[in-house]
Write an enzyme that holds these catalytic residues in place. Structure first.
Site, PDB file in Angstrom:
ATOM      1  N   LYS A   1      12.155   2.267   2.214  1.00 30.57           N
ATOM      2  CA  LYS A   1      10.716   2.429   2.443  1.00 30.57           C
ATOM      3  C   LYS A   1      10.365   1.827   3.790  1.00 30.57           C
ATOM      4  O   LYS A   1      11.060   0.915   4.264  1.00 30.57           O
ATOM      5  CB  LYS A   1       9.916   1.711   1.351  1.00 30.57           C
ATOM      6  CG  LYS A   1       8.504   2.217   1.188  1.00 30.57           C
ATOM      7  CD  LYS A   1       8.454   3.487   0.355  1.00 30.57           C
ATOM      8  CE  LYS A   1       7.057   4.033   0.211  1.00 30.57           C
ATOM      9  NZ  LYS A   1       6.991   5.094  -0.810  1.00 30.57           N
TER      10      LYS A   1
HETATM   11  P1  NAD Z   1      -2.907   9.384   0.576  1.00 27.90           P
HETATM   12  O1  NAD Z   1      -3.091   8.539   1.764  1.00 27.90           O
HETATM   13  O2  NAD Z   1      -2.854  10.862   0.746  1.00 27.90           O
HETATM   14  O3  NAD Z   1      -4.095   9.069  -0.475  1.00 27.90           O
HETATM   15  C1  NAD Z   1      -4.419   7.800  -0.923  1.00 27.90           C
HETATM   16  C2  NAD Z   1      -5.770   7.883  -1.597  1.00 27.90           C
HETATM   17  O4  NAD Z   1      -6.073   6.636  -2.227  1.00 27.90           O
HETATM   18  C3  NAD Z   1      -6.929   8.171  -0.647  1.00 27.90           C
HETATM   19  O5  NAD Z   1      -7.813   9.091  -1.238  1.00 27.90           O
HETATM   20  C4  NAD Z   1      -7.607   6.807  -0.507  1.00 27.90           C
HETATM   21  O6  NAD Z   1      -8.992   6.913  -0.178  1.00 27.90           O
HETATM   22  C5  NAD Z   1      -7.395   6.273  -1.905  1.00 27.90           C
HETATM   23  N1  NAD Z   1      -7.556   4.838  -2.047  1.00 27.90           N
HETATM   24  C6  NAD Z   1      -7.109   3.839  -1.264  1.00 27.90           C
HETATM   25  N2  NAD Z   1      -7.468   2.645  -1.755  1.00 27.90           N
HETATM   26  C7  NAD Z   1      -8.160   2.914  -2.886  1.00 27.90           C
HETATM   27  C8  NAD Z   1      -8.805   2.115  -3.856  1.00 27.90           C
HETATM   28  N3  NAD Z   1      -8.816   0.784  -3.775  1.00 27.90           N
HETATM   29  N4  NAD Z   1      -9.410   2.752  -4.888  1.00 27.90           N
HETATM   30  C9  NAD Z   1      -9.426   4.081  -4.990  1.00 27.90           C
HETATM   31  N5  NAD Z   1      -8.831   4.879  -4.108  1.00 27.90           N
HETATM   32  C10 NAD Z   1      -8.216   4.316  -3.066  1.00 27.90           C
HETATM   33  O7  NAD Z   1      -1.626   8.831  -0.177  1.00 27.90           O
HETATM   34  P2  NAD Z   1      -0.721   9.567  -1.263  1.00 27.90           P
HETATM   35  O8  NAD Z   1       0.449  10.135  -0.569  1.00 27.90           O
HETATM   36  O9  NAD Z   1      -1.575  10.412  -2.148  1.00 27.90           O
HETATM   37  O10 NAD Z   1      -0.185   8.296  -2.078  1.00 27.90           O
HETATM   38  C11 NAD Z   1      -0.926   7.735  -3.172  1.00 27.90           C
HETATM   39  C12 NAD Z   1       0.050   6.988  -4.072  1.00 27.90           C
HETATM   40  O11 NAD Z   1       1.050   7.892  -4.516  1.00 27.90           O
HETATM   41  C13 NAD Z   1       0.789   5.822  -3.393  1.00 27.90           C
HETATM   42  O12 NAD Z   1       1.018   4.816  -4.342  1.00 27.90           O
HETATM   43  C14 NAD Z   1       2.101   6.472  -2.991  1.00 27.90           C
HETATM   44  O13 NAD Z   1       3.135   5.522  -2.838  1.00 27.90           O
HETATM   45  C15 NAD Z   1       2.320   7.360  -4.186  1.00 27.90           C
HETATM   46  N6  NAD Z   1       3.269   8.442  -3.945  1.00 27.90           N
HETATM   47  C16 NAD Z   1       3.018   9.435  -3.035  1.00 27.90           C
HETATM   48  C17 NAD Z   1       3.968  10.421  -2.836  1.00 27.90           C
HETATM   49  C18 NAD Z   1       3.738  11.568  -1.899  1.00 27.90           C
HETATM   50  O14 NAD Z   1       4.606  12.461  -1.831  1.00 27.90           O
HETATM   51  N7  NAD Z   1       2.623  11.629  -1.188  1.00 27.90           N
HETATM   52  C19 NAD Z   1       5.174  10.406  -3.545  1.00 27.90           C
HETATM   53  C20 NAD Z   1       5.379   9.388  -4.478  1.00 27.90           C
HETATM   54  C21 NAD Z   1       4.414   8.416  -4.665  1.00 27.90           C
END
Ligand code: NAD
Length: 421
Positions: free
Chosen positions: A111
């Site tokens: 990561k």
């Molecule tokens: P992203 O940046 O696209 O979205 C994150 C979202 O969370 C945004 O809408 C942001 O406004 C919101 N956010 C941030 N802080 C917040 C809070 N305190 N309360 C409510 N909403 C809040 O990121 P993503 O890629 O969607 O990732 C989100 C989660 O999913 C993370 O934990 C990431 O590690 C996990 N994840 C993502 C992927 C991927 O392929 N994108 C894969 C596995 C896991």
């Protein structure tokens, strides 16, 4: 300790190690193997300069951690966030090792992260930061060594800049150095939706297992980015009613269900879900505590903790985010009979299609979206059913079951390879 008492803050790394310890105890893991798997193999910290638009030079801090390389190259996203810490990146790297093992991909876990609020940077500054960070970590990444992908606040454009920077260093195009790229640069069909799609495949299996019906289910989603907003769309397409969503600015609620496509358009236009016509603005906490059947945390770590767990009303939690539930909250949820689809299983669709992307890049042979989704479904359904069977057999919750599967696979590969030198 009662949940009313204020618990000392627990870091994501402590959470990750506690979860691992539980599985290691249950597996009776050899003490030497336990010591090896409990720590990351490599931790790189970089401090690098970026020329800002006003002519000043700012120094940023970034990390790349490789937790385990036993089953193949490290794989894991890159996060841009003002609160990124080495501890957080270590936890996320360890979770990637287990996640890749749960879905049985030939990868270890890694990561990366940069301490930055990207919303405060111009596009040119963001490109400069990304290219210099990519240069600093280029000593440890590569298609056979460690393959980054998008995570919070990074996207296909970020990956395109990293791919270009790495390719410029070596003098030829290396699409397989990152995944989550734009399709025109060797990205995979279906990658953008893969995390959410994988989570929804798991939810469909879990709903069936619990004798629930998706078309009657009410869903609340925390986080409205890649994972959360696409999960909202896909689950609404299955007939479920999305009653509450939130982003970093707050949440919205509508008991009769939200029109997800219109909420996405609203967020694109206004930068927030709040103020969406016909809905009620609520706090982030209220979204988590909404009266619903399925809760999908899709934002950040440590959201369901001892202090709010007793107010969580969902019957099922599907962790699209990494590490949203602390171990003490986990125990309470299990006691109460809340069905948990743990992060290392629930959001593994993203890394699974990243693996497909890497395979396609290495072979210069690209698949259509239906082939990607069919293969993804096969892997997710099998991983869910394997985890459920382990949970029944060992009489443990779904998280521990997923850890037992994963840690066993990684431990056995590590033991077979033996200790070098
Ligand atoms: P992203 O940046 O696209 O979205 C994150 C979202 O969370 C945004 O809408 C942001 O406004 C919101 N956010 C941030 N802080 C917040 C809070 N305190 N309360 C409510 N909403 C809040 O990121 P993503 O890629 O969607 O990732 C989100 C989660 O999913 C993370 O934990 C990431 O590690 C996990 N994840 C993502 C992927 C991927 O392929 N994108 C894969 C596995 C896991």
């Amino acid at each position: 300790m009662t949940t009313e008492q204020v618990a000392a803050p627990i870091s994501p790394w402590q959470v990750a190690q506690q979860q691992f310890d539980l599985a290691a105890d249950k597996l009776n893991l050899d003490p030497g193997l336990r010591r090896v798997l409990r720590e990351p193999r490599r931790e790189l910290t970089v401090h690098f300069p970026v020329k800002m638009d006003d002519g000043s030079v700012q120094v940023f801090t970034g990390y790349r951690v490789q937790h385990n390389l036993g089953r193949g190259p490290a794989k894991g996203g890159i996060r841009y966030h003002q609160d990124v810490t080495l501890d957080e990146v270590k936890a996320l790297a360890m979770w990637m090792t287990w996640k890749c093992a749960v879905v049985d991909l030939p990868y270890g876990g890694g990561k990366g992260g940069v301490v930055v609020d990207p919303k405060k940077l111009s596009r040119r500054e963001l490109e400069g930061l990304t290219r210099r960070y990519a240069t600093e970590i280029s000593i440890v990444i590569g298609p056979e060594r460690d393959i980054p992908a998008p995570d919070v606040n990074t996207n296909a454009q970020t990956m395109a800049w990293i791919m270009d920077t790495y390719s410029m260093h070596v003098g030829y195009t290396v699409p397989g150095v990152v995944t989550g790229k734009p399709i025109s640069l060797g990205g995979s069909q279906g990658r953008n939706e893969a995390t959410a799609r994988g989570a929804v495949y798991c939810i469909i299996e879990a709903v069936r297992h619990m004798g629930m019906e998706l078309p009657r289910a009410r869903v609340a989603i925390q986080g409205f980015g890649n994972a959360g907003s696409i999960a909202a769309q896909l689950i609404a397409a299955e007939g479920a009613s999305v009653v509450a969503v939130s982003d970093s600015t707050g949440g919205i609620h509508r008991a009769e269900g939200l029109d997800v496509d219109r909420v996405r358009a609203w967020k694109r236009e206004h930068g927030t879900v709040q103020g969406f016509p016909g809905s009620r603005d609520v706090s982030n906490a209220e979204v988590l505590e909404t009266d619903c059947d399925i809760l999908i945390p899709a934002a950040l770590e440590n959201q369901i903790t001892a202090s709010n767990v007793d107010r969580i009303r969902a019957r099922m939690i599907a962790e699209a985010a990494n590490g949203p539930t602390t171990p003490d909250a986990d125990i309470r949820l299990h006691e109460r009979g809340t069905f948990m689809i743990p992060d290392i299983l629930c959001n593994a669709g993203g890394v699974t299609v990243s693996y497909f992307e890497w395979v396609q890049d290495l072979n210069r042979d690209f698949w259509d979206e239906s082939e990607v989704n069919k293969k993804l479904k096969g892997i997710m359904v099998k991983a869910f059913q394997d985890t459920l069977a382990m949970s029944t057999k060992e009489e443990v919750n779904m998280r521990t079951a997923a850890y037992l599967l994963a840690v066993e696979r990684v431990a056995s590969a590590t033991a077979l390879r033996g200790l070098y030198p």
